[in-house]
Design a protein around this motif. Structure first.
Motif, PDB file in Angstrom:
ATOM      1  N   LEU A 260       0.825  -1.201   0.000  1.00 60.04           N
ATOM      2  CA  LEU A 260       0.000   0.000   0.000  1.00 60.04           C
ATOM      3  C   LEU A 260       0.858   1.249   0.000  1.00 60.04           C
ATOM      4  CD1 LEU A 260      -2.888  -0.684   2.575  1.00 60.04           C
ATOM      5  CD2 LEU A 260      -2.861  -1.095   0.113  1.00 60.04           C
ATOM      6  N   CYS A 261       0.388   2.257  -0.736  1.00 60.61           N
ATOM      7  CA  CYS A 261       0.967   3.582  -0.728  1.00 60.61           C
ATOM      8  C   CYS A 261       0.008   4.521   0.001  1.00 60.61           C
ATOM      9  CB  CYS A 261       1.210   4.068  -2.158  1.00 60.61           C
ATOM     10  SG  CYS A 261       2.439   3.080  -3.052  1.00 60.61           S
ATOM     11  N   PRO A 262       0.447   5.722   0.377  1.00 59.90           N
ATOM     12  CA  PRO A 262      -0.438   6.638   1.100  1.00 59.90           C
ATOM     13  C   PRO A 262      -1.767   6.858   0.388  1.00 59.90           C
ATOM     14  CG  PRO A 262       1.801   7.447   1.178  1.00 59.90           C
ATOM     15  CD  PRO A 262       1.813   6.268   0.250  1.00 59.90           C
ATOM     16  N   ASP A 263      -2.828   6.975   1.194  1.00 56.93           N
ATOM     17  CA  ASP A 263      -4.202   7.156   0.721  1.00 56.93           C
ATOM     18  C   ASP A 263      -4.715   5.938  -0.043  1.00 56.93           C
ATOM     19  OD1 ASP A 263      -4.810   9.641   1.848  1.00 56.93           O
ATOM     20  OD2 ASP A 263      -3.808  10.709   0.224  1.00 56.93           O
ATOM     21  N   GLN A 264      -4.216   4.773   0.341  1.00 54.95           N
ATOM     22  CA  GLN A 264      -4.769   3.523  -0.167  1.00 54.95           C
ATOM     23  C   GLN A 264      -5.268   2.689   0.998  1.00 54.95           C
ATOM     24  OE1 GLN A 264      -1.656   1.711  -2.644  1.00 54.95           O
ATOM     25  NE2 GLN A 264      -2.791   2.354  -4.458  1.00 54.95           N
ATOM     26  N   GLN A 265      -6.268   1.854   0.701  1.00 59.83           N
ATOM     27  CA  GLN A 265      -6.888   1.027   1.727  1.00 59.83           C
ATOM     28  C   GLN A 265      -7.094  -0.388   1.180  1.00 59.83           C
ATOM     29  OE1 GLN A 265     -11.319   1.247   2.798  1.00 59.83           O
ATOM     30  NE2 GLN A 265     -10.386   2.324   4.541  1.00 59.83           N
ATOM     31  N   VAL A 266      -6.783  -1.375   2.007  1.00 65.88           N
ATOM     32  CA  VAL A 266      -7.043  -2.758   1.636  1.00 65.88           C
ATOM     33  C   VAL A 266      -8.149  -3.283   2.539  1.00 65.88           C
ATOM     34  CG1 VAL A 266      -5.199  -3.622   3.156  1.00 65.88           C
ATOM     35  CG2 VAL A 266      -6.081  -5.063   1.320  1.00 65.88           C
ATOM     36  N   CYS A 267      -9.151  -3.924   1.936  1.00 63.85           N
ATOM     37  CA  CYS A 267     -10.301  -4.467   2.672  1.00 63.85           C
ATOM     38  C   CYS A 267     -10.366  -5.971   2.480  1.00 63.85           C
ATOM     39  CB  CYS A 267     -11.604  -3.833   2.188  1.00 63.85           C
ATOM     40  SG  CYS A 267     -11.715  -2.054   2.451  1.00 63.85           S
ATOM     41  N   LEU A 268     -10.553  -6.687   3.555  1.00 61.43           N
ATOM     42  CA  LEU A 268     -10.734  -8.131   3.509  1.00 61.43           C
ATOM     43  C   LEU A 268     -12.176  -8.456   3.857  1.00 61.43           C
ATOM     44  CD1 LEU A 268      -9.704 -11.112   3.432  1.00 61.43           C
ATOM     45  CD2 LEU A 268      -9.280 -10.881   5.892  1.00 61.43           C
ATOM     46  N   ASP A 269     -12.873  -9.125   2.948  1.00 62.92           N
ATOM     47  CA  ASP A 269     -14.214  -9.629   3.219  1.00 62.92           C
ATOM     48  C   ASP A 269     -14.044 -10.908   4.034  1.00 62.92           C
ATOM     49  OD1 ASP A 269     -16.696 -11.004   3.096  1.00 62.92           O
ATOM     50  OD2 ASP A 269     -17.258  -9.865   1.308  1.00 62.92           O
ATOM     51  N   CYS A 270     -14.373 -10.851   5.316  1.00 62.80           N
ATOM     52  CA  CYS A 270     -14.104 -11.972   6.214  1.00 62.80           C
ATOM     53  C   CYS A 270     -14.913 -13.220   5.874  1.00 62.80           C
ATOM     54  CB  CYS A 270     -14.376 -11.548   7.658  1.00 62.80           C
ATOM     55  SG  CYS A 270     -13.319 -10.201   8.235  1.00 62.80           S
ATOM     56  N   GLU A 271     -16.045 -13.060   5.210  1.00 63.10           N
ATOM     57  CA  GLU A 271     -16.878 -14.209   4.866  1.00 63.10           C
ATOM     58  C   GLU A 271     -16.485 -14.790   3.510  1.00 63.10           C
ATOM     59  OE1 GLU A 271     -20.929 -13.028   5.121  1.00 63.10           O
ATOM     60  OE2 GLU A 271     -20.854 -12.607   7.267  1.00 63.10           O
ATOM     61  N   ALA A 272     -16.382 -13.927   2.505  1.00 64.80           N
ATOM     62  CA  ALA A 272     -16.057 -14.400   1.156  1.00 64.80           C
ATOM     63  C   ALA A 272     -14.565 -14.619   0.959  1.00 64.80           C
ATOM     64  CB  ALA A 272     -16.588 -13.413   0.114  1.00 64.80           C
ATOM     65  N   GLY A 273     -13.747 -13.916   1.734  1.00 66.10           N
ATOM     66  CA  GLY A 273     -12.306 -14.080   1.626  1.00 66.10           C
ATOM     67  C   GLY A 273     -11.644 -13.219   0.577  1.00 66.10           C
ATOM     68  N   GLY A 274     -12.407 -12.369  -0.111  1.00 70.20           N
ATOM     69  CA  GLY A 274     -11.829 -11.516  -1.139  1.00 70.20           C
ATOM     70  C   GLY A 274     -11.125 -10.306  -0.568  1.00 70.20           C
ATOM     71  N   VAL A 275     -10.105  -9.833  -1.276  1.00 73.69           N
ATOM     72  CA  VAL A 275      -9.334  -8.657  -0.873  1.00 73.69           C
ATOM     73  C   VAL A 275      -9.441  -7.602  -1.956  1.00 73.69           C
ATOM     74  CG1 VAL A 275      -7.023  -7.771  -0.408  1.00 73.69           C
ATOM     75  CG2 VAL A 275      -7.724  -9.953   0.569  1.00 73.69           C
ATOM     76  N   ASN A 276      -9.691  -6.365  -1.533  1.00 76.22           N
ATOM     77  CA  ASN A 276      -9.847  -5.263  -2.476  1.00 76.22           C
ATOM     78  C   ASN A 276      -9.008  -4.076  -2.027  1.00 76.22           C
ATOM     79  OD1 ASN A 276     -11.217  -3.756  -4.702  1.00 76.22           O
ATOM     80  ND2 ASN A 276     -12.010  -2.565  -2.978  1.00 76.22           N
ATOM     81  N   VAL A 277      -8.328  -3.429  -2.980  1.00 76.99           N
ATOM     82  CA  VAL A 277      -7.530  -2.234  -2.707  1.00 76.99           C
ATOM     83  C   VAL A 277      -8.179  -1.046  -3.395  1.00 76.99           C
ATOM     84  CG1 VAL A 277      -5.280  -1.112  -2.958  1.00 76.99           C
ATOM     85  CG2 VAL A 277      -5.404  -3.571  -2.499  1.00 76.99           C
TER      86      VAL A 277
END
Length: 361
Positions: A260-277
């Motif tokens: 990650l670089c500044p002003d970026q966010q990573v989200c983990l869907d705890c149920e589906a397991g997908g990761v999104n930036v």
């Protein structure tokens, strides 16, 4: 020489309500004295209008609702009032922690069984050859062996600031805990375990990387940076938001590191397991440590969960209201009753309180 046609990059500043009279005075003087041929009146008025509109938007809490009642509710806004309303215990009753008999104090526990209550903050400093000293805001000092592992638990309704032995700072939000060594001395790395939400400002050390472990085998590796982690056990999504520097995010669900670089966010869907930036305004995800609650298009079900945790009360939302979405920025000190009043007076939601439990229907 060719002319530089690039527009200047002006820094952004927030203008508070108390500064509006001064700003208006400046506008008036500019309109009287600006006679330079490069100043276009139409452009000036356009800039002025946009600034004033932005200021107005910053003071508005608005909501949208599900399709079933969207047409009836569209266009309604909740304006912040100037009153500083506080949480009223006689209305909302005792906190959930008090009713359950749980201590409403920040507690520090050592792996040797030692336990003590803390105030608003603690700073760890080297003390002697075998010990470190924990200094509280009150001035009280506790000595702990360097080899001990410590755990600080922050209950609902409280927040806490911790300075680790390496100088790194951690702000823990309500309902969170952090496990960490009393000292990093002699260790090849700095490693801590988080449950809940925390903002980190990690002291740079290229020889000893800093790791934050949380959630379902999620971890962050940094050398020196600032970032926010929101990973409550009951949250369907875990988010890591980078404010400055660079971090490497890893999770069991993915087979690679996410940088990650500044002003970026990573989200983990705890149920589906997908990761999104995604790209975000990272500063908004740490305003909670400054006493603000910020939310944007947030479902009422999720917002109520945050409010209940922050104010230490028990809250429930009826199924028909869960998909209402709200946006706004409010100081925590205004109190729970202030927020509930805004919601109930501008929607068809009804608030009922029974035995200290708040129900929105």
């Amino acid at each position: 020489f060719p002319m530089n046609t690039r527009e200047p990059e002006w820094p952004e500043y927030e203008i508070g309500e108390d500064e509006e009279p001064l700003l208006n005075e400046i506008w008036d003087k500019l309109s009287e004295t600006s006679t330079h041929e490069a100043v276009d009146v139409a452009d000036y008025e356009d800039v002025k209008g946009r600034v004033l509109r932005k200021m107005k938007r910053r003071r508005i809490l608005y909501f949208s609702v599900g399709s079933g009642v969207a047409a009836a509710m569209a266009g309604i806004f909740l304006l912040f009032s100037g009153e500083n309303t506080k949480l009223q215990p006689e209305i909302y009753g005792r906190s959930h922690a008090e009713k359950k008999g749980v201590r409403n104090e920040v507690v520090l526990t050592s792996d040797n069984g030692m336990q003590t209550c803390l105030d608003s903050m603690v700073k760890i400093e080297n003390h002697t050859g075998k010990e470190v000293a924990l200094f509280m805001a009150s001035g009280k000092k506790i000595s702990v062996e360097k080899g001990r592992r410590l755990r600080v638990e922050v209950p609902a309704g409280r927040q806490f600031q911790l300075t680790l032995a390496d100088g790194s700072e951690v702000w823990l939000n309500a309902g969170s805990s952090l496990e960490y060594p009393a000292s990093f001395e002699g260790a090849e790395e700095r490693r801590v375990q988080l449950e809940g939400e925390a903002f980190f400002e990690v002291r740079r050390d290229t020889v000893h990387p800093f790791y934050v472990e949380f959630g379902k085998r999620e971890s962050i590796r940094v050398l020196g940076t600032s970032f926010n982690v929101n990973a409550y056990a009951d949250s369907p999504v875990h988010t890591t938001t980078l404010v400055s520097g660079k971090i490497k995010y890893m999770a069991q669900e993915i087979q690679r590191e996410v940088v990650l670089c500044p002003d970026q966010q990573v989200c983990l869907d705890c149920e589906a397991g997908g990761v999104n930036v995604s790209e975000v305004n990272a500063a908004l995800y740490s305003v909670w440590k400054e006493g603000w609650i910020w939310f944007e298009n947030e479902r009422l079900e999720n917002l109520v969960q945050r409010l209940a945790r922050r104010y230490g009360i028990e809250m429930y939302v009826a199924d028909r209201c869960k998909d209402y979405t709200f946006s706004g920025k409010i100081r925590y000190e205004r109190g729970m009753d202030y927020i509930i009043k805004l919601v109930t007076e501008t929607t068809d939601i009804v608030c009922e309180v029974e035995n200290g439990v708040v129900r929105l229907k």
